[in-house]
Write a protein that holds these residues in place. Structure first.
Motif, PDB file in Angstrom:
ATOM      1  N   ARG A  60      -8.806  -7.275  11.792  1.00  0.00           N
ATOM      2  CA  ARG A  60      -7.836  -7.447  10.699  1.00  0.00           C
ATOM      3  C   ARG A  60      -8.487  -7.277   9.332  1.00  0.00           C
ATOM      4  O   ARG A  60      -7.904  -6.678   8.422  1.00  0.00           O
ATOM      5  N   ALA A  61      -9.687  -7.814   9.162  1.00  0.00           N
ATOM      6  CA  ALA A  61     -10.365  -7.718   7.866  1.00  0.00           C
ATOM      7  C   ALA A  61     -10.598  -6.255   7.494  1.00  0.00           C
ATOM      8  O   ALA A  61     -10.299  -5.843   6.369  1.00  0.00           O
ATOM      9  N   LEU A  67      -5.943  -0.797   4.288  1.00  0.00           N
ATOM     10  CA  LEU A  67      -4.552  -0.788   3.833  1.00  0.00           C
ATOM     11  C   LEU A  67      -4.452  -0.847   2.304  1.00  0.00           C
ATOM     12  O   LEU A  67      -3.459  -0.407   1.732  1.00  0.00           O
ATOM     13  N   LYS A  68      -5.481  -1.354   1.651  1.00  0.00           N
ATOM     14  CA  LYS A  68      -5.500  -1.436   0.183  1.00  0.00           C
ATOM     15  C   LYS A  68      -6.031  -0.157  -0.467  1.00  0.00           C
ATOM     16  O   LYS A  68      -5.863   0.018  -1.680  1.00  0.00           O
ATOM     17  N   ARG A  69      -6.668   0.692   0.297  1.00  0.00           N
ATOM     18  CA  ARG A  69      -7.325   1.869  -0.281  1.00  0.00           C
ATOM     19  C   ARG A  69      -6.365   3.042  -0.455  1.00  0.00           C
ATOM     20  O   ARG A  69      -5.564   3.345   0.412  1.00  0.00           O
ATOM     21  N   ASP A  71      -7.364   6.123  -0.584  1.00  0.00           N
ATOM     22  CA  ASP A  71      -7.860   7.284   0.159  1.00  0.00           C
ATOM     23  C   ASP A  71      -7.661   7.134   1.664  1.00  0.00           C
ATOM     24  O   ASP A  71      -8.276   7.855   2.452  1.00  0.00           O
ATOM     25  N   VAL A  72      -6.776   6.236   2.089  1.00  0.00           N
ATOM     26  CA  VAL A  72      -6.431   6.061   3.500  1.00  0.00           C
ATOM     27  C   VAL A  72      -4.911   6.062   3.618  1.00  0.00           C
ATOM     28  O   VAL A  72      -4.237   5.235   3.009  1.00  0.00           O
ATOM     29  N   ASP A  73      -4.390   7.023   4.390  1.00  0.00           N
ATOM     30  CA  ASP A  73      -2.955   7.105   4.677  1.00  0.00           C
ATOM     31  C   ASP A  73      -2.648   6.609   6.089  1.00  0.00           C
ATOM     32  O   ASP A  73      -1.556   6.136   6.354  1.00  0.00           O
ATOM     33  N   VAL A  74      -3.623   6.787   6.981  1.00  0.00           N
ATOM     34  CA  VAL A  74      -3.440   6.522   8.406  1.00  0.00           C
ATOM     35  C   VAL A  74      -4.703   5.852   8.939  1.00  0.00           C
ATOM     36  O   VAL A  74      -5.816   6.231   8.563  1.00  0.00           O
ATOM     37  N   ILE A  75      -4.517   4.869   9.824  1.00  0.00           N
ATOM     38  CA  ILE A  75      -5.631   4.228  10.515  1.00  0.00           C
ATOM     39  C   ILE A  75      -5.432   4.484  12.003  1.00  0.00           C
ATOM     40  O   ILE A  75      -4.360   4.216  12.543  1.00  0.00           O
ATOM     41  N   LYS A 131       2.079  -1.815   4.940  1.00  0.00           N
ATOM     42  CA  LYS A 131       1.738  -1.481   3.546  1.00  0.00           C
ATOM     43  C   LYS A 131       1.882   0.007   3.252  1.00  0.00           C
ATOM     44  O   LYS A 131       1.088   0.591   2.517  1.00  0.00           O
ATOM     45  N   GLY A 132       2.877   0.652   3.855  1.00  0.00           N
ATOM     46  CA  GLY A 132       3.131   2.062   3.603  1.00  0.00           C
ATOM     47  C   GLY A 132       2.187   3.013   4.314  1.00  0.00           C
ATOM     48  O   GLY A 132       2.113   4.187   3.976  1.00  0.00           O
TER      49      GLY A 132
END
Length: 182
Positions: A60-61, A67-69, A71-75, A131-132
């Motif tokens: 989670r961390a 999720l705050k960055r 430069d990241v759209d997808v994990i 978070k989008g």
């Protein structure tokens, strides 16, 4: 599967890869390598690739940081989707989901069933939106990562894929967050 129409241009997506494992290292992480190579080959951007232990708080961390960055759209995670006591990726990620993408697990099982038969029931592959951003949780085997990417994510993360894809609705994933601010 629908073909990509010539009228749309490819839009690269920024993807982070998280391997969840107590035993893998950067040198032995075959599943993470499969995903990273396929992401780049498809023309997307690999934002970051990391390994975390099978620990809900650690998963989670790291996910919350991504999720705050911008430069990241997808994990995309690999590992921890099984049934043992150490398999906690699904529990870690579901708590972050604002919406679950139930069809992802269904599609994954349909594809997996063709390869490994009824043994697919031991996987809890899942996906959601937080978070989008999209979060996809794949099993920890290289074969499962190939199947998930090649048969689902490659098409759905391609703006040219018709009749619909995940990319075209990305700008609207966080609508509920904007409404709260207004």
């Amino acid at each position: 599967m629908a073909d990509a129409p010539q009228s749309r241009s490819f839009i690269p997506v920024r993807i982070a890869v998280l391997t969840v494992s107590d035993t893998r290292t950067p040198e032995t992480d075959k599943s993470g390598t499969v995903l990273a190579e396929r992401i780049v080959e498809a023309g997307h951007l690999l934002s970051e690739r990391l390994i975390v232990k099978d620990d809900i708080r650690a998963i989670r961390a790291r996910t919350r940081q991504w999720l705050k960055r911008r430069d990241v759209d997808v994990i995309v995670s690999t590992g921890g989707t099984g049934l043992t006591g150490r398999d906690v990726t699904v529990e870690a990620m579901r708590a972050l989901f604002e919406k679950e993408i139930e069809g992802f697990g269904v599609a994954f099982h349909m594809i997996s069933f063709q390869k490994i038969g009824i043994s697919t029931v031991q996987s809890r592959a899942t996906a959601g939106v937080a978070k989008g951003k999209y979060i996809f949780c794949l099993p920890g085997s290289p074969g499962a990562c190939r199947d998930g990417w090649d048969h689902i994510l490659k098409s759905q993360l391609d703006y040219r894929h018709m009749p619909c894809n995940f990319v075209e609705i990305m700008p609207r994933l966080a609508e509920h967050l904007q409404r709260r601010k207004g």
